[in-house]
Design a protein around this motif. Structure first.
Motif, PDB file in Angstrom:
ATOM      1  N   GLY A   1      43.544  50.496  41.556  1.00 47.14           N
ATOM      2  CA  GLY A   1      42.607  49.414  41.301  1.00 47.14           C
ATOM      3  C   GLY A   1      41.179  49.875  41.059  1.00 47.14           C
ATOM      4  O   GLY A   1      40.422  49.215  40.342  1.00 47.14           O
ATOM      5  N   SER A   2      40.789  51.000  41.626  1.00 45.27           N
ATOM      6  CA  SER A   2      39.415  51.462  41.438  1.00 45.27           C
ATOM      7  C   SER A   2      39.189  52.026  40.034  1.00 45.27           C
ATOM      8  O   SER A   2      38.098  51.895  39.487  1.00 45.27           O
ATOM      9  CB  SER A   2      39.032  52.499  42.497  1.00 45.27           C
ATOM     10  OG  SER A   2      39.828  53.651  42.382  1.00 45.27           O
ATOM     11  N   THR A   3      40.205  52.635  39.447  1.00 48.82           N
ATOM     12  CA  THR A   3      40.072  53.160  38.081  1.00 48.82           C
ATOM     13  C   THR A   3      40.678  52.225  37.046  1.00 48.82           C
ATOM     14  O   THR A   3      40.530  52.453  35.842  1.00 48.82           O
ATOM     15  CB  THR A   3      40.741  54.544  37.958  1.00 48.82           C
ATOM     16  OG1 THR A   3      42.123  54.429  38.294  1.00 48.82           O
ATOM     17  CG2 THR A   3      40.067  55.561  38.841  1.00 48.82           C
TER      18      THR A   3
END
Length: 73
Positions: free
Chosen positions: A57-59
């Motif tokens: 989810g962060s990338t």
């Protein structure tokens, strides 16, 4: 399975194998398809090869897992 879908699944498999990640926009831009279809393709790939990728989810991309095995040669 339709030929077009199989070709997109092969590309997902290729990108994971060679680059270690793939995202929705890459597949959408390569094949000129909308996000809904791309999401469906990723879901189909996950059903065929459940341990090959996970979503980060962060990338905002799917990343290859250590247990990755090519689905298509």
């Amino acid at each position: 399975m339709r030929f077009a879908i199989e070709q997109r699944l092969r590309m997902i498999d290729f990108l994971l194998a060679h680059y270690g990640w793939v995202n929705r926009s890459t597949i959408g831009e390569l094949y000129g398809i909308i996000n809904v279809q791309v999401t469906s393709d990723f879901n189909a790939y996950k059903e065929l090869a459940p341990g090959n990728m996970t979503y980060n989810g962060s990338t905002k991309r799917y990343e290859r897992q250590p247990e990755f095995q090519r689905l298509y040669e």
